[in-house]
Design a protein around this motif. Structure first.
Motif, PDB file in Angstrom:
ATOM      1  N   PHE A 179       0.816  -1.212   0.000  1.00 28.47           N
ATOM      2  CA  PHE A 179       0.000   0.000   0.000  1.00 28.47           C
ATOM      3  C   PHE A 179       0.853   1.266   0.000  1.00 28.47           C
ATOM      4  O   PHE A 179       0.459   2.279  -0.594  1.00 28.47           O
ATOM      5  CB  PHE A 179      -1.000  -0.010   1.166  1.00 28.47           C
ATOM      6  CG  PHE A 179      -2.192  -0.883   0.881  1.00 28.47           C
ATOM      7  CD1 PHE A 179      -3.152  -0.487  -0.042  1.00 28.47           C
ATOM      8  CD2 PHE A 179      -2.344  -2.109   1.493  1.00 28.47           C
ATOM      9  CE1 PHE A 179      -4.238  -1.291  -0.342  1.00 28.47           C
ATOM     10  CE2 PHE A 179      -3.434  -2.932   1.206  1.00 28.47           C
ATOM     11  CZ  PHE A 179      -4.381  -2.520   0.280  1.00 28.47           C
TER      12      PHE A 179
ATOM     13  N   PHE B 116      -4.605   4.787   0.372  1.00 30.96           N
ATOM     14  CA  PHE B 116      -3.486   3.845   0.375  1.00 30.96           C
ATOM     15  C   PHE B 116      -2.591   4.068   1.599  1.00 30.96           C
ATOM     16  O   PHE B 116      -2.131   3.104   2.223  1.00 30.96           O
ATOM     17  CB  PHE B 116      -2.669   3.962  -0.908  1.00 30.96           C
ATOM     18  CG  PHE B 116      -3.416   3.522  -2.144  1.00 30.96           C
ATOM     19  CD1 PHE B 116      -4.327   2.479  -2.115  1.00 30.96           C
ATOM     20  CD2 PHE B 116      -3.188   4.165  -3.357  1.00 30.96           C
ATOM     21  CE1 PHE B 116      -5.004   2.073  -3.255  1.00 30.96           C
ATOM     22  CE2 PHE B 116      -3.857   3.764  -4.505  1.00 30.96           C
ATOM     23  CZ  PHE B 116      -4.771   2.717  -4.460  1.00 30.96           C
TER      24      PHE B 116
ATOM     25  N   ILE C  37      -5.872  -5.278  -5.522  1.00 34.58           N
ATOM     26  CA  ILE C  37      -6.054  -4.790  -4.149  1.00 34.58           C
ATOM     27  C   ILE C  37      -6.900  -5.787  -3.358  1.00 34.58           C
ATOM     28  O   ILE C  37      -6.548  -6.173  -2.242  1.00 34.58           O
ATOM     29  CB  ILE C  37      -6.688  -3.385  -4.146  1.00 34.58           C
ATOM     30  CG1 ILE C  37      -5.690  -2.373  -4.720  1.00 34.58           C
ATOM     31  CG2 ILE C  37      -7.126  -2.980  -2.740  1.00 34.58           C
ATOM     32  CD1 ILE C  37      -6.265  -1.007  -4.994  1.00 34.58           C
TER      33      ILE C  37
END
Length: 189
Positions: A90, A106, A158
């Motif tokens: 991230f 993020f 993700i």
């Protein structure tokens, strides 16, 4: 290598690793034939028995473990390591993102995964709160997911990254629950 190359390479690696994990039927057969009943007890309580057995089979010392704390400490160490890997993932996304909302989401996810590292331990065992402490790490990851949803950030990689972490978490949590159940708290204190 451009920012998209990293994501594509990560997806390929993740996909190829999943090809080597046994199916649910194979995992059930592995568990029923596995000589270490301690490991099978943990893996039956995890969310993905096949993944759990593959993880346990990855370290020869764990295959012969007879102490639940040894197994739990291994599972927790691997989950902590995966939390660091996901934090770094991230952080990389934050450094490559173009939109402020994405960057913030993020960065928040990286911070949440960083916090999970300290939660994945047996420190609360004496007070009977070890499983609750470990469960807080899942809450943090859900905060990450909520932040991504608010920022309208989504994507297969993700989701796969978070899903991957949850598999490791599930094994760690199952092992901690068993340790906690087997640890007697003295009465009358």
């Amino acid at each position: 290598m451009g920012p998209h190359s990293f994501l594509i390479i990560s997806a390929i690696i993740f996909s190829s690793l999943s090809l080597y994990l046994p199916s649910k039927a194979e995992a059930t057969l592995q568990v029923s034939r596995h000589p270490n009943k301690l490991l099978t007890e943990i893996c039956k309580q995890s969310n993905d028995m096949g993944f759990c057995m593959a993880l346990m089979n990855s370290k020869p010392q764990i295959l012969s473990a007879t102490n639940i704390r040894t197994v739990a400490n291994f599972a927790l160490a691997v989950a902590r390591k995966q939390s660091i890997v996901k934090r770094n993932f991230f952080n990389r996304l934050a450094s490559q993102a173009k939109y402020p909302a994405s960057v913030e989401a993020f960065k928040d996810c990286a911070a949440h995964f960083n916090e999970t590292v300290g939660m994945l331990n047996l420190d609360g065992l004496e007070g009977g709160t070890a499983s609750l402490d470990v469960h807080y790490s899942l809450d943090n990851v859900q905060f990450c997911e909520n932040g991504l949803a608010r920022a309208k950030v989504d994507g297969g990689l993700i989701s796969a990254t978070i899903g991957d972490w949850k598999k490791y978490y599930s094994v760690a949590y199952a092992s901690v629950e068993i340790v906690e159940d087997e640890t007697e708290t003295p009465s009358g204190l």
